[in-house]
Design a protein around this motif. Structure first.
Motif, PDB file in Angstrom:
ATOM      1  N   MET A   1       0.859  -1.191   0.000  1.00  0.00           N
ATOM      2  CA  MET A   1       0.000   0.000   0.000  1.00  0.00           C
ATOM      3  C   MET A   1       0.891   1.236   0.000  1.00  0.00           C
ATOM      4  N   ASN A   2       0.880   1.961  -1.089  1.00  0.00           N
ATOM      5  CA  ASN A   2       1.749   3.126  -1.238  1.00  0.00           C
ATOM      6  C   ASN A   2       0.953   4.395  -0.936  1.00  0.00           C
ATOM      7  N   ILE A   3       1.254   5.025   0.187  1.00  0.00           N
ATOM      8  CA  ILE A   3       0.532   6.225   0.611  1.00  0.00           C
ATOM      9  C   ILE A   3       1.400   7.450   0.322  1.00  0.00           C
ATOM     10  N   PRO A   4       0.936   8.347  -0.560  1.00  0.00           N
ATOM     11  CA  PRO A   4       1.719   9.558  -0.862  1.00  0.00           C
ATOM     12  C   PRO A   4       1.840  10.450   0.373  1.00  0.00           C
ATOM     13  N   ALA A   5       2.851  11.290   0.364  1.00  0.00           N
ATOM     14  CA  ALA A   5       3.088  12.176   1.503  1.00  0.00           C
ATOM     15  C   ALA A   5       1.918  13.120   1.733  1.00  0.00           C
ATOM     16  N   TRP A   6       1.268  13.564   0.636  1.00  0.00           N
ATOM     17  CA  TRP A   6       0.180  14.527   0.799  1.00  0.00           C
ATOM     18  C   TRP A   6      -1.021  13.894   1.520  1.00  0.00           C
ATOM     19  N   VAL A   7      -1.203  12.573   1.363  1.00  0.00           N
ATOM     20  CA  VAL A   7      -2.302  11.895   2.059  1.00  0.00           C
ATOM     21  C   VAL A   7      -2.034  11.877   3.564  1.00  0.00           C
ATOM     22  N   TRP A   8      -0.775  11.593   3.940  1.00  0.00           N
ATOM     23  CA  TRP A   8      -0.405  11.640   5.358  1.00  0.00           C
ATOM     24  C   TRP A   8      -0.629  13.045   5.918  1.00  0.00           C
ATOM     25  N   VAL A   9      -0.211  14.066   5.173  1.00  0.00           N
ATOM     26  CA  VAL A   9      -0.373  15.443   5.636  1.00  0.00           C
ATOM     27  C   VAL A   9      -1.852  15.790   5.785  1.00  0.00           C
ATOM     28  N   ALA A  10      -2.655  15.407   4.784  1.00  0.00           N
ATOM     29  CA  ALA A  10      -4.087  15.698   4.849  1.00  0.00           C
ATOM     30  C   ALA A  10      -4.748  14.990   6.031  1.00  0.00           C
ATOM     31  N   THR A  11      -4.336  13.754   6.294  1.00  0.00           N
ATOM     32  CA  THR A  11      -4.896  12.999   7.426  1.00  0.00           C
ATOM     33  C   THR A  11      -4.547  13.662   8.752  1.00  0.00           C
ATOM     34  N   ALA A 215      -1.559  -5.951  18.819  1.00  0.00           N
ATOM     35  CA  ALA A 215      -2.797  -6.582  18.351  1.00  0.00           C
ATOM     36  C   ALA A 215      -3.142  -6.140  16.940  1.00  0.00           C
ATOM     37  N   ILE A 216      -3.051  -4.855  16.656  1.00  0.00           N
ATOM     38  CA  ILE A 216      -3.432  -4.391  15.324  1.00  0.00           C
ATOM     39  C   ILE A 216      -2.381  -4.745  14.280  1.00  0.00           C
ATOM     40  N   PHE A 217      -1.099  -4.865  14.690  1.00  0.00           N
ATOM     41  CA  PHE A 217      -0.088  -5.323  13.731  1.00  0.00           C
ATOM     42  C   PHE A 217      -0.316  -6.784  13.357  1.00  0.00           C
ATOM     43  N   GLY A 218      -1.090  -7.495  14.171  1.00  0.00           N
ATOM     44  CA  GLY A 218      -1.464  -8.852  13.799  1.00  0.00           C
ATOM     45  C   GLY A 218      -2.539  -8.903  12.735  1.00  0.00           C
ATOM     46  N   LEU A 219      -3.186  -7.754  12.469  1.00  0.00           N
ATOM     47  CA  LEU A 219      -4.248  -7.693  11.468  1.00  0.00           C
ATOM     48  C   LEU A 219      -3.809  -6.983  10.195  1.00  0.00           C
ATOM     49  N   THR A 220      -2.899  -6.047  10.308  1.00  0.00           N
ATOM     50  CA  THR A 220      -2.359  -5.349   9.144  1.00  0.00           C
ATOM     51  C   THR A 220      -0.976  -4.821   9.468  1.00  0.00           C
ATOM     52  N   GLN A 221      -0.087  -4.866   8.498  1.00  0.00           N
ATOM     53  CA  GLN A 221       1.261  -4.326   8.686  1.00  0.00           C
ATOM     54  C   GLN A 221       1.436  -2.978   7.984  1.00  0.00           C
ATOM     55  N   GLU A 222       0.331  -2.411   7.502  1.00  0.00           N
ATOM     56  CA  GLU A 222       0.385  -1.112   6.836  1.00  0.00           C
ATOM     57  C   GLU A 222       0.351   0.004   7.877  1.00  0.00           C
ATOM     58  N   PRO A 223       1.429   0.780   8.003  1.00  0.00           N
ATOM     59  CA  PRO A 223       1.471   1.832   9.041  1.00  0.00           C
ATOM     60  C   PRO A 223       0.308   2.816   8.944  1.00  0.00           C
ATOM     61  N   TYR A 224      -0.106   3.153   7.731  1.00  0.00           N
ATOM     62  CA  TYR A 224      -1.193   4.118   7.569  1.00  0.00           C
ATOM     63  C   TYR A 224      -2.500   3.566   8.130  1.00  0.00           C
ATOM     64  N   LEU A 225      -2.769   2.292   7.872  1.00  0.00           N
ATOM     65  CA  LEU A 225      -3.989   1.674   8.383  1.00  0.00           C
ATOM     66  C   LEU A 225      -3.921   1.501   9.895  1.00  0.00           C
ATOM     67  N   VAL A 226      -2.742   1.144  10.402  1.00  0.00           N
ATOM     68  CA  VAL A 226      -2.573   0.999  11.859  1.00  0.00           C
ATOM     69  C   VAL A 226      -2.842   2.339  12.547  1.00  0.00           C
ATOM     70  N   PHE A 227      -2.286   3.411  11.998  1.00  0.00           N
ATOM     71  CA  PHE A 227      -2.453   4.728  12.608  1.00  0.00           C
ATOM     72  C   PHE A 227      -3.896   5.208  12.526  1.00  0.00           C
ATOM     73  N   THR A 228      -4.504   5.136  11.352  1.00  0.00           N
ATOM     74  CA  THR A 228      -5.867   5.648  11.197  1.00  0.00           C
ATOM     75  C   THR A 228      -6.879   4.812  11.986  1.00  0.00           C
TER      76      THR A 228
END
Length: 366
Positions: A1-11, A215-228
């Motif tokens: 999952m490739n998250i652009p920098a602008w998406v992180w900033v907007a979030t 616990a959540i890293f056991g469900l997804t390893q995508e940092p953006y999904l873990v954070f949101t």
């Protein structure tokens, strides 16, 4: 999952705006939210999480959307269980109801900061060292066992090292001064019990993060999904605290349900580590293809199913306890109690064991 920098900033900007809006409401009019107000806010944040999941589905596909929903449901459920401890902390320090919103809001901000740091470190570790999933899995299984063994222990909250240090080092006033964390008495500056409560909430959030992030890293390893997923689980927690109110006491099986969920995710992590195994002393460094691969869809079904069963069973159990009439007191036939004995009997009648989640007597800092 490739998250652009602008998406992180907007979030992050969107999160900051929500926090500023929430803080503005609390600062302008400290109050205890009504049931209707709390329900509307909770519905707003749950709906926002649903829209976010839909956006992930449309932009990145169903797999990532399911991972987000699984992580959000798990983190949200853990947050609800954490409310038990918040209730006890508020009661222990006798925080006035109109100021509890501020305490919870500051606690949420601290939790977001600490979990953001944990997620950044966790993402860097799991991307480089697959063996860390063995540690995460074993830790979650251990946590699940502890939840089952000590499910009644959260009726009391012992002061941790940070709180004891603050009491010893800082001059603490006896009473609150509104929502202020400092006050002046006879020309001398003191910190109020509000600051001690903030420390208690913040350090409690830190301990909760130690459980929830693996616990959540056991469900997804995508940092953006873990954070949101963590963000949406924490936003609205303040209103949920006031919405549930006495209902928290009725969720008697929630801890057991969460123990099953954490144990399940722990096993899933172990299987994942076996699939990606790169430890020379385990199976010669080869992948353990015999270990079953638990899909994200199956994880979501198990998590939602277990939590639904735990919730329904809790409500049935607590409803039966409420509806069951108390046994009639024996009628004295041979003797009449003296007036001096009656008050003692009355006090004894109300001095029974407390229910789960009962708040201890206020223990204001001296």
């Amino acid at each position: 999952m490739n998250i652009p920098a602008w998406v992180w900033v907007a979030t992050l900007c969107g999160l900051a705006l929500l926090l500023i809006f929430d803080l503005a409401i609390i600062g302008r009019r400290p109050h205890e939210p009504t049931i209707r107000e709390s329900a509307l806010w909770v519905a707003f944040y749950v709906g926002l999480a649903g829209l976010f999941a839909l956006g992930i589905y449309l932009t990145s596909g169903g797999v990532y959307a399911t991972e987000f929903v699984s992580g959000w449901v798990t983190e949200y459920s853990l947050s609800v269980d954490n409310l038990f401890v918040f209730v006890i902390i508020m009661g222990k320090f006798a925080v006035p109801r109109i100021y509890q919103q501020k305490v919870l809001m500051i606690g949420i901000i601290l939790a977001l900061i600490m979990r953001g740091a944990f997620i950044a470190v966790g993402a860097a570790v799991v991307s480089r060292f697959v063996w860390v999933f063995y540690l995460f899995g074993l830790f979650l299984i251990y946590t699940a066992i502890q939840l089952v063994r000590h499910k009644e222990d959260d009726d009391d909250v012992k002061e941790n090292l940070m709180i004891r240090w603050a009491r010893r080092v800082l001059p603490v006033s006896k009473d609150f001064d509104g929502a202020r964390m400092t006050t002046r008495l006879n020309g001398k500056k003191f910190v109020t019990p509000m600051l001690i409560v903030m420390i208690a909430i913040g350090t409690t959030d830190l301990m909760f993060a130690v459980d929830s992030i693996p616990a959540i890293f056991g469900l997804t390893q995508e940092p953006y999904l873990v954070f949101t997923a963590n963000v949406f689980a924490l936003m609205g927690l303040r209103q949920l605290y006031f919405l549930l109110g006495g209902l928290l006491d009725r969720l008697v099986y929630l801890s057991l349900g969460l123990a099953v969920v954490l144990g399940f995710i722990g096993v899933k992590l172990l299987f994942h580590a076996m699939h990606e195994n790169n430890l020379p002393f385990l199976n010669g460094g080869e992948h353990m293809s015999w270990a079953p691969d638990i899909s994200t869809n199956l994880s979501l079904v198990v998590i939602v199913g277990v939590l639904a069963v735990a919730t329904v069973a809790s409500l049935i159990k607590s409803r039966g306890a409420v509806e069951t009439p108390a046994p009639a007191a024996p009628v004295a036939t041979e003797a009449v109690e003296s007036e001096a004995d009656a008050p003692g009997k009355a006090r004894g009648a109300t001095g029974g064991s407390s229910a789960r989640g009962a708040i201890p007597e206020p223990n204001r800092p001296q």
